[in-house]
Design a protein around this motif. Structure first.
Motif, mmCIF file in Angstrom:
data_model
loop_
_atom_site.group_PDB
_atom_site.id
_atom_site.type_symbol
_atom_site.label_atom_id
_atom_site.label_comp_id
_atom_site.label_asym_id
_atom_site.label_seq_id
_atom_site.Cartn_x
_atom_site.Cartn_y
_atom_site.Cartn_z
ATOM 1 N N LEU A 30 0.837 -1.201 0.000
ATOM 2 C CA LEU A 30 0.000 0.000 0.000
ATOM 3 C C LEU A 30 0.871 1.250 0.000
ATOM 4 N N LYS A 31 0.328 2.328 -0.559
ATOM 5 C CA LYS A 31 1.053 3.605 -0.604
ATOM 6 C C LYS A 31 0.150 4.721 -0.096
ATOM 7 N N ALA A 32 0.710 5.596 0.719
ATOM 8 C CA ALA A 32 -0.022 6.760 1.194
ATOM 9 C C ALA A 32 -0.533 7.554 -0.007
ATOM 10 N N GLY A 33 -1.746 8.052 0.122
ATOM 11 C CA GLY A 33 -2.358 8.822 -0.958
ATOM 12 C C GLY A 33 -3.231 8.000 -1.878
ATOM 13 N N GLN A 34 -3.126 6.670 -1.796
ATOM 14 C CA GLN A 34 -3.994 5.830 -2.624
ATOM 15 C C GLN A 34 -5.444 5.934 -2.139
ATOM 16 N N ARG A 35 -6.379 5.688 -3.058
ATOM 17 C CA ARG A 35 -7.801 5.668 -2.706
ATOM 18 C C ARG A 35 -8.235 4.214 -2.566
ATOM 19 N N ALA A 36 -8.862 3.916 -1.433
ATOM 20 C CA ALA A 36 -9.253 2.535 -1.131
ATOM 21 C C ALA A 36 -10.747 2.444 -0.883
ATOM 22 N N LEU A 37 -11.331 1.336 -1.334
ATOM 23 C CA LEU A 37 -12.713 0.984 -1.013
ATOM 24 C C LEU A 37 -12.687 -0.198 -0.053
ATOM 25 N N ALA A 38 -13.318 -0.031 1.107
ATOM 26 C CA ALA A 38 -13.479 -1.131 2.058
ATOM 27 C C ALA A 38 -14.927 -1.605 1.966
ATOM 28 N N VAL A 39 -15.121 -2.786 1.402
ATOM 29 C CA VAL A 39 -16.453 -3.318 1.107
ATOM 30 C C VAL A 39 -17.030 -3.980 2.358
ATOM 31 N N ALA A 40 -18.303 -3.654 2.682
ATOM 32 C CA ALA A 40 -18.965 -4.247 3.854
ATOM 33 C C ALA A 40 -18.043 -4.155 5.067
ATOM 34 N N ASP A 41 -17.633 -2.928 5.373
ATOM 35 C CA ASP A 41 -16.565 -2.665 6.343
ATOM 36 C C ASP A 41 -17.048 -2.650 7.785
ATOM 37 N N GLY A 42 -18.349 -2.803 8.012
ATOM 38 C CA GLY A 42 -18.861 -2.892 9.378
ATOM 39 C C GLY A 42 -18.468 -1.696 10.222
ATOM 40 N N GLU A 43 -17.886 -1.973 11.380
ATOM 41 C CA GLU A 43 -17.474 -0.930 12.316
ATOM 42 C C GLU A 43 -16.133 -0.310 11.932
ATOM 43 N N ALA A 44 -15.607 -0.715 10.771
ATOM 44 C CA ALA A 44 -14.472 -0.057 10.105
ATOM 45 C C ALA A 44 -13.123 -0.293 10.762
ATOM 46 N N ARG A 45 -12.959 -1.429 11.420
ATOM 47 C CA ARG A 45 -11.614 -1.727 11.932
ATOM 48 C C ARG A 45 -10.594 -1.747 10.793
ATOM 49 N N ASN A 46 -11.007 -2.254 9.633
ATOM 50 C CA ASN A 46 -10.083 -2.317 8.497
ATOM 51 C C ASN A 46 -9.969 -0.970 7.789
ATOM 52 N N VAL A 48 -10.340 1.988 9.103
ATOM 53 C CA VAL A 48 -9.549 2.875 9.959
ATOM 54 C C VAL A 48 -8.064 2.552 9.824
ATOM 55 N N TRP A 49 -7.733 1.275 9.819
ATOM 56 C CA TRP A 49 -6.320 0.900 9.656
ATOM 57 C C TRP A 49 -5.777 1.389 8.312
ATOM 58 N N LEU A 50 -6.554 1.242 7.252
ATOM 59 C CA LEU A 50 -6.123 1.738 5.941
ATOM 60 C C LEU A 50 -5.874 3.246 5.985
ATOM 61 N N ALA A 51 -6.768 3.966 6.654
ATOM 62 C CA ALA A 51 -6.594 5.420 6.779
ATOM 63 C C ALA A 51 -5.331 5.741 7.572
ATOM 64 N N GLU A 52 -5.025 4.924 8.568
ATOM 65 C CA GLU A 52 -3.802 5.129 9.349
ATOM 66 C C GLU A 52 -2.544 4.919 8.507
ATOM 67 N N GLN A 53 -2.673 4.163 7.422
ATOM 68 C CA GLN A 53 -1.536 3.968 6.507
ATOM 69 C C GLN A 53 -1.433 5.116 5.501
ATOM 70 N N GLY A 54 -2.328 6.090 5.608
ATOM 71 C CA GLY A 54 -2.275 7.261 4.736
ATOM 72 C C GLY A 54 -3.144 7.165 3.504
ATOM 73 N N LEU A 55 -4.006 6.133 3.421
ATOM 74 C CA LEU A 55 -4.888 6.002 2.275
ATOM 75 C C LEU A 55 -6.165 6.821 2.484
ATOM 76 N N SER A 56 -6.773 7.239 1.396
ATOM 77 C CA SER A 56 -8.082 7.887 1.415
ATOM 78 C C SER A 56 -9.125 6.783 1.308
ATOM 79 N N VAL A 57 -9.958 6.610 2.333
ATOM 80 C CA VAL A 57 -10.776 5.398 2.463
ATOM 81 C C VAL A 57 -12.259 5.693 2.322
ATOM 82 N N HIS A 58 -12.893 4.965 1.413
ATOM 83 C CA HIS A 58 -14.341 4.946 1.229
ATOM 84 C C HIS A 58 -14.835 3.651 1.883
ATOM 85 N N SER A 59 -15.492 3.780 3.020
ATOM 86 C CA SER A 59 -15.938 2.627 3.810
ATOM 87 C C SER A 59 -17.442 2.469 3.651
ATOM 88 N N THR A 60 -17.878 1.324 3.135
ATOM 89 C CA THR A 60 -19.307 1.084 2.922
ATOM 90 C C THR A 60 -19.808 -0.027 3.837
#
Length: 200
Positions: A30-46, A48-60
């Protein structure tokens, strides 16, 4: 309130607050600045972790209750998520919009819907984009430690090769391991992991 809202009600995080271990092992891809989709992300543990790596996260997710808890978790961790209430059965995935699509234990779909969602996830990736997917194999049913009871909803290597064979498969592995992800994923589990890259 739908059944998923009822499931996510309560103060505890149903699957814990730590990211999925398989996802965390892919951090080097993964690279900071990437845009990520977290599918069926629930309470967003995943997510949030992606965002902590510097990604822009769309959590559904389908559950508004889960997403309320996702907001609290993100705020506590000092990151931002784009949260969207989305029903996987009807949601229209954006096309060529993401550098990374993450689908961790999204086995809430019968085979016909799963085929459509897999195709939509592939289309949602930009050329060169990365798919990170983990699920249960049919052997999971005997463990009774999470996942659906219908073997048709589980994944096999042949199924994933058929669905994603037009991608570069970086990793496809089947193994058993003990999970400790909140109350719902706890104990020995029959897992299958896929990391695949969309052709550039």
């Amino acid at each position: 309130m739908n059944s998923w809202d009822e499931r996510f009600a309560g103060e505890d995080f149903l699957f814990g607050e730590a990211p999925n271990a398989f996802l965390a092992r892919q951090g080097h891809l993964l690279k900071a600045g990437q845009r990520a989709l977290a599918v069926a992300d629930g309470e967003a543990r995943n997510g949030v972790w992606l965002a902590e790596q510097g990604l822009s996260v769309h959590s559904t997710d389908f559950s508004a209750v889960a997403q309320q808890k996702a907001r609290r978790l993100a705020a506590r961790r000092g990151v931002e998520l784009e949260l969207e209430l989305a029903d996987l059965f009807t949601w229209q995935f954006p096309e060529a919009a993401y550098d990374v699509v993450v689908a961790i234990f999204i086995q809430i779909l019968p085979p016909d819907a799963r085929e459509r969602v897999f195709a939509a996830m592939k289309a949602a990736l930009k050329p060169g984009g990365l798919l990170i997917l983990e699920g249960y194999r049919p052997e999971q049913i005997a463990y009774r430690t999470g996942g659906p009871s219908d073997p048709a909803w589980h994944y096999t290597e042949d199924l994933l090769r058929g669905a994603f064979g037009d991608f570069e498969i970086i990793e496809l592995s089947s193994y058993d391991a003990a999970l400790d992800e909140g109350k719902r994923h706890k104990g020995m589990s029959a897992l299958i992991d896929l990391v695949a890259r969309k052709p550039a």
